[in-house]
Enzyme design. Structure first.
Site, PDB file in Angstrom:
ATOM      1  N   THR A 150       0.829  -1.210   0.000  1.00 16.58           N
ATOM      2  CA  THR A 150       0.000   0.000   0.000  1.00 16.58           C
ATOM      3  C   THR A 150       0.857   1.251   0.000  1.00 16.58           C
ATOM      4  O   THR A 150       0.534   2.238  -0.679  1.00 16.58           O
ATOM      5  CB  THR A 150      -0.952  -0.006   1.210  1.00 16.58           C
ATOM      6  OG1 THR A 150      -1.759  -1.180   1.161  1.00 16.58           O
ATOM      7  CG2 THR A 150      -1.856   1.217   1.184  1.00 16.58           C
ATOM      8  N   ASP A 168      -3.147  -1.945  -5.003  1.00 16.12           N
ATOM      9  CA  ASP A 168      -2.206  -2.559  -4.053  1.00 16.12           C
ATOM     10  C   ASP A 168      -2.471  -4.057  -3.884  1.00 16.12           C
ATOM     11  O   ASP A 168      -2.081  -4.648  -2.881  1.00 16.12           O
ATOM     12  CB  ASP A 168      -2.210  -1.829  -2.706  1.00 16.12           C
ATOM     13  CG  ASP A 168      -3.505  -2.009  -1.914  1.00 16.12           C
ATOM     14  OD1 ASP A 168      -4.457  -2.621  -2.446  1.00 16.12           O
ATOM     15  OD2 ASP A 168      -3.560  -1.530  -0.760  1.00 16.12           O
TER      16      ASP A 168
END
Length: 215
Positions: A20, A88
Site C-alpha cells: 500500500t 495494491d
C-alpha cells in the site's frame, strides 16, 4: 485509448511488505487512481488469525466478493474511460491464500466461484512484486500496528511468503506479455530513501512506455 492500453499496475507481495505504501507513492507520482484492497473491514479477519481452520472460508469469500466488486467498478469507471489505475493487490492473491488455508473440498468450491467471477475482469499490464525476509515482514507488521494482524503466526507468514514466490514464478511463465518488476524489500527502502523510490518509478515508466501504454 482502450482499457487494454490504459496503464493498470498491480503491486503484490506478502503481508507487511509495503504494497500500500508503494502504491500510494506510484499514484501520487503518476497521477493514477489508487485502488486499495479492503482489509480491516473484513469482519472475519480477527477470528481468522485466531483460528485459521475455523474461519478461513468465510474470510476468503468476503475478500473475493469485495475485490471482484472493486475491480468491476474500476474497469467501468476508470480503465474503460482511459484513466490509469494502480492497485495494491492482484485478485489472483485470493488463490494463494485459499490454497493455503482452505480444506480440499472448500478449495474446490472456492476455485469454481473464483473462475466464474474473474473470467472477464481487466488484467494489469504491469505487475510489481515486493518480497522480503520473515524478519523484515514481522518488523513491519509490528511497526504498523494493525490490531487484526497481531496474532499472525511466524510459520504461517513464512509459508505465505514461500507461496507468493512460487506463484510469481508461475505467473511470469504463464504471462510473458506482462512485465514483472521484482523488488527486494530487505535491500530497497522506498519509504526512507528517495533514491530507491526514484529507481522504482523510473523502471515503471520504462515499462509502461515500452508497452505504448502511456505517452
Amino acid at each position: 485509448m482502450s482499457s487494454e492500453q490504459t496503464p493498470f499496475i498491480a503491486v503484490e507481495g506478502p503481508i507487511g511488505v509495503g504494497k500500500t505504501s508503494l502504491s500510494n507513492k506510484i499514484a501520487t507520482h503518476f497521477y493514477f487512481h489508487l485502488l486499495k484492497e479492503i482489509v480491516e473491514e473484513n469482519p472475519f479477519l480477527g477470528k481468522f488469525y485466531d483460528n485459521i481452520e475455523e474461519w478461513s472460508f468465510q474470510t476468503e469469500m468476503f475478500f473475493l466478493c469485495n475485490r471482484f466488486k472493486q475491480l468491476e467498478d474500476i474497469e467501468k469507471h476508470y480503465l474503460n474511460e482511459g484513466k490509469p489505475v494502480v492497485s495494491d493487490y492482484h485478485i489472483m492473491k485470493n488463490m494463494i491464500f485459499a490454497k493455503r488455508t482452505l480444506k480440499p473440498e472448500q478449495y474446490k468450491k472456492y476455485e469454481q466461484i473464483f473462475d466464474i467471477l474473474t473470467t472477464d475482469l481487466a488484467k494489469p499490464n504491469v505487475m510489481i512484486y515486493i518480497h522480503a525476509s520473515l524478519d523484515t515482514l514481522l518488523k513491519r507488521i509490528e511497526k504498523r500496528g494493525r490490531e487484526v494482524e497481531q496474532n499472525i503466526q511466524a510459520d504461517y507468514l513464512q509459508q505465505l511468503s514461500d507461496d507468493y514466490e512460487a506463484f510469481m514464478n508461475h505467473f511470469e511463465q504463464q504471462n510473458p506479455d506482462i512485465p514483472v518488476i521484482r523488488i527486494n524489500g530487505d535491500e530497497v527502502d522506498f519509504i526512507e530513501h528517495q533514491s530507491d523510490l526514484d529507481d522504482i518509478l523510473t523502471t515503471i515508466k520504462e515499462h509502461i512506455n515500452k508497452g505504448e501504454v502511456i505517452s
